[in-house]
Design a protein around this motif. Structure first.
Motif, PDB file in Angstrom:
ATOM      1  N   GLN A  60      56.808 -46.731  31.371  1.00 31.28           N
ATOM      2  CA  GLN A  60      56.890 -46.414  33.046  1.00 31.28           C
ATOM      3  C   GLN A  60      55.355 -45.958  33.250  1.00 31.28           C
ATOM      4  O   GLN A  60      54.940 -45.266  32.464  1.00 31.28           O
ATOM      5  CB  GLN A  60      57.969 -45.436  33.266  1.00 31.28           C
ATOM      6  N   PRO A  61      55.105 -46.371  34.331  1.00 31.28           N
ATOM      7  CA  PRO A  61      53.676 -45.713  34.697  1.00 31.28           C
ATOM      8  C   PRO A  61      53.902 -44.149  35.004  1.00 31.28           C
ATOM      9  O   PRO A  61      54.702 -43.756  35.546  1.00 31.28           O
ATOM     10  CB  PRO A  61      53.271 -46.546  36.045  1.00 31.28           C
ATOM     11  N   LEU A  62      52.687 -43.419  34.550  1.00 28.91           N
ATOM     12  CA  LEU A  62      52.716 -41.895  34.880  1.00 28.91           C
ATOM     13  C   LEU A  62      51.816 -41.906  35.914  1.00 28.91           C
ATOM     14  O   LEU A  62      50.532 -42.228  35.945  1.00 28.91           O
ATOM     15  CB  LEU A  62      52.551 -40.937  33.863  1.00 28.91           C
ATOM     16  N   ILE A  63      52.183 -41.272  37.198  1.00 24.60           N
ATOM     17  CA  ILE A  63      51.130 -41.024  38.221  1.00 24.60           C
ATOM     18  C   ILE A  63      51.149 -39.641  38.835  1.00 24.60           C
ATOM     19  O   ILE A  63      52.331 -39.072  39.089  1.00 24.60           O
ATOM     20  CB  ILE A  63      51.711 -41.926  39.637  1.00 24.60           C
ATOM     21  N   ASN A  98      46.933 -40.464  40.911  1.00 21.53           N
ATOM     22  CA  ASN A  98      46.268 -41.148  40.277  1.00 21.53           C
ATOM     23  C   ASN A  98      46.890 -41.675  39.089  1.00 21.53           C
ATOM     24  O   ASN A  98      47.524 -40.998  38.359  1.00 21.53           O
ATOM     25  CB  ASN A  98      45.101 -39.916  39.611  1.00 21.53           C
ATOM     26  N   PRO A  99      46.681 -42.969  38.663  1.00 21.82           N
ATOM     27  CA  PRO A  99      47.518 -43.380  37.409  1.00 21.82           C
ATOM     28  C   PRO A  99      46.922 -42.859  36.385  1.00 21.82           C
ATOM     29  O   PRO A  99      45.911 -42.556  36.240  1.00 21.82           O
ATOM     30  CB  PRO A  99      47.299 -45.006  37.632  1.00 21.82           C
TER      31      PRO A  99
END
Length: 107
Positions: free
Chosen positions: A64-67, A71-72
């Motif tokens: 999963q993307p962490l934002i 900001n990614p």
């Protein structure tokens, strides 16, 4: 609430008769992150709903993307979650929960 990073090196020990083991550096380890989240109904979230989403992500095991702050920060897998209900109503509904997530880099 809290955010931290853990860096490591992968090592292997080789036994040597009559001497200390020899250490071989295999390379850099995966980055790990610790993320502490306060889920509070007074801040407009339903702790039970958010915990269910976390459970589904852990079961799926997908990256999963962490934002953070828009900001990614790359892709991560939730390795572990520790959940503690802080406030529970008289009918058993959690209104405040503290969640500690352990994330592992998913490159």
């Amino acid at each position: 609430d809290g955010y931290g990073t853990e860096l490591s090196t992968r090592l292997s020990e080789h036994n040597v008769i009559g001497a200390k083991p020899k250490v071989e550096v295999l390379g850099v380890g995966l980055i790990e992150k610790k993320l502490d989240i306060l889920l509070d109904a007074t801040l407009g979230v339903k702790p039970a709903d958010e915990i269910e989403k976390i459970n589904k992500m852990i079961i799926a095991g997908k990256r999963q993307p962490l934002i953070l702050g828009g900001n990614p920060k790359g892709y991560w897998i939730i390795e572990k979650a520790s959940i503690e209900d802080k406030r529970i109503t008289n009918v058993g509904v959690s209104t405040t929960a503290q969640v500690a997530l352990s994330l592992k880099e998913a490159n």
